[in-house]
Design a protein around this motif. Structure first.
Motif, PDB file in Angstrom:
ATOM      1  N   GLN A  33       0.809  -1.217   0.000  1.00 17.84           N
ATOM      2  CA  GLN A  33       0.000   0.000   0.000  1.00 17.84           C
ATOM      3  C   GLN A  33       0.846   1.273   0.000  1.00 17.84           C
ATOM      4  O   GLN A  33       0.303   2.378   0.049  1.00 17.84           O
ATOM      5  CB  GLN A  33      -0.927   0.000   1.220  1.00 17.84           C
ATOM      6  N   GLU A  43       2.663   2.907  -2.318  1.00 21.93           N
ATOM      7  CA  GLU A  43       2.440   3.845  -3.416  1.00 21.93           C
ATOM      8  C   GLU A  43       1.095   4.549  -3.286  1.00 21.93           C
ATOM      9  O   GLU A  43       0.984   5.750  -3.562  1.00 21.93           O
ATOM     10  CB  GLU A  43       2.546   3.130  -4.755  1.00 21.93           C
ATOM     11  N   ALA A  44       0.068   3.817  -2.847  1.00 19.52           N
ATOM     12  CA  ALA A  44      -1.259   4.413  -2.718  1.00 19.52           C
ATOM     13  C   ALA A  44      -1.262   5.503  -1.649  1.00 19.52           C
ATOM     14  O   ALA A  44      -1.877   6.565  -1.825  1.00 19.52           O
ATOM     15  CB  ALA A  44      -2.287   3.334  -2.384  1.00 19.52           C
ATOM     16  N   MET A  58       1.379   7.268  -0.545  1.00 19.55           N
ATOM     17  CA  MET A  58       2.179   8.391  -1.008  1.00 19.55           C
ATOM     18  C   MET A  58       1.415   9.223  -2.038  1.00 19.55           C
ATOM     19  O   MET A  58       1.506  10.451  -2.056  1.00 19.55           O
ATOM     20  CB  MET A  58       3.505   7.891  -1.572  1.00 19.55           C
ATOM     21  N   ALA A  59       0.638   8.555  -2.881  1.00 16.48           N
ATOM     22  CA  ALA A  59      -0.166   9.288  -3.869  1.00 16.48           C
ATOM     23  C   ALA A  59      -1.249  10.114  -3.201  1.00 16.48           C
ATOM     24  O   ALA A  59      -1.678  11.140  -3.738  1.00 16.48           O
ATOM     25  CB  ALA A  59      -0.785   8.302  -4.862  1.00 16.48           C
ATOM     26  N   ALA A  60      -1.696   9.683  -2.010  1.00 19.55           N
ATOM     27  CA  ALA A  60      -2.733  10.411  -1.278  1.00 19.55           C
ATOM     28  C   ALA A  60      -2.167  11.603  -0.526  1.00 19.55           C
ATOM     29  O   ALA A  60      -2.921  12.365   0.086  1.00 19.55           O
ATOM     30  CB  ALA A  60      -3.437   9.470  -0.304  1.00 19.55           C
ATOM     31  N   PRO A  93       0.198  14.175  -1.899  1.00 19.77           N
ATOM     32  CA  PRO A  93       1.048  14.817  -2.910  1.00 19.77           C
ATOM     33  C   PRO A  93       1.788  16.022  -2.335  1.00 19.77           C
ATOM     34  O   PRO A  93       1.257  16.772  -1.521  1.00 19.77           O
ATOM     35  CB  PRO A  93       0.043  15.255  -3.980  1.00 19.77           C
TER      36      PRO A  93
END
Length: 304
Positions: free
Chosen positions: A62, A64-65, A67-69, A71
């Motif tokens: 999880q 990457e998910a 870290m994408a949340a 920005p």
């Protein structure tokens, strides 16, 4: 909104902290249930004074998910480990069969040795009710004071008012289990485990260093697991965050997890991240060098 709290980011080698930088962070600790459900956690809003988040026990898949949340924030993985747990639904015989052959034979030998020293008895006491838990705490605190976790790390069994209130509240709700092992009449090891939603949590454990050669913690752990497998309605034993040989030996499953630090991209925060990264890389290099030179025992004594 989750509140930010001052948390030290430690420059640490083993049990020894050499320095620390304090940041106001929102902690996002994942329970075993959250780890197993497969959904990435939702990060709460940050207040103006918060520097960022510390997400613990985040499943590695999880990363990457999450870290994408977030920005624009700078990220650093603080540590990687397996979140170990035992399936309490398989029965005690199947549990023992799931342990390695070396673990099973070692536990038999250690249990036999403890019984020999204790005149043929395995002296394990169980605690559950409010009255029992008070007796447990009184005895276990005596053991805790002698552990290096309390003397060096402040990580012993708590005795503050908040913990005692929690202990009695959990016992009144039948939501805690505890055990004590005595050897030759002397309290030697304790284990304290809250229970929530069928999950038993490995919260506080310790043993008197005078009994190190008898491995009292391992002997007590096996007896606690025997009791838990006999109790209906329990689903998992959660060994919580972090790795360790004891957890690996007694677990049946594990999830690859990590602790993730997310900070606002200020100059001070960037400098902190760089310093932590350089220190961690240097410590890892030093650990490898010590291993190559065969100096692990000496390094362990120095760290403590």
């Amino acid at each position: 909104m989750n509140r930010a709290e001052p948390l030290p980011l430690r420059f640490q080698i083993g049990a020894r902290t050499l320095a620390a930088v304090e940041r106001h962070l929102v902690r996002v600790p994942l329970s075993l249930g959250q780890v197993l459900d497969g959904e990435a956690p939702t990060l709460p809003p940050l207040s103006a004074r918060a520097h960022g988040y510390l997400v613990t026990s985040l499943p590695a898949v999880q990363l990457e998910a999450v870290m994408a949340a977030a920005p624009g924030m700078i990220a650093q993985v603080r540590q990687r480990y397996t979140r170990h747990y035992a399936d309490l639904g398989i029965g005690f015989d199947a549990y023992q069969a799931a342990l390695s052959g070396n673990t099973r034979s070692g536990l038999k030998r250690k249990t036999r040795r403890v019984m020999e020293v204790s005149g043929g008895l395995l002296d394990v006491r169980r605690f559950r009710t409010p009255e029992e838990m008070q007796r447990f705490h009184d005895i276990a605190r005596g053991i805790s004071r002698r552990t290096y976790q309390e003397r060096l790390l402040g990580g012993g069994l708590p005795d503050d008012t908040a913990f005692l209130h929690s202990l009695h509240a959990l016992a009144a709700a039948d939501s805690v289990r505890a055990w004590l092992l005595s050897i030759a009449g002397e309290p030697a090891a304790y284990l304290y485990c809250p229970v929530a939603g069928g999950i038993v949590r490995y919260d506080h454990v310790g043993h008197d260093p005078a009994f190190n050669d008898l491995s009292p913690g391992a002997v007590l752990m096996l007896e606690a697991m025997r009791d838990l497998y006999a109790e209906p309605g329990l689903t998992q034993f959660d060994f919580t965050e972090g790795d360790g040989q004891h957890k690996r030996s007694f677990a049946t499953h594990g999830v690859a997890c990590l602790d993730l630090l997310l900070l606002r991209p200020s100059l001070a925060n960037r400098a902190t991240m760089v310093a932590l990264d350089v220190f961690d890389r240097s410590a890892a290099w030093g650990k490898r060098a010590v291993a190559r030179l065969g100096l692990e025992a000496l390094a362990k004594r120095v760290r403590r």
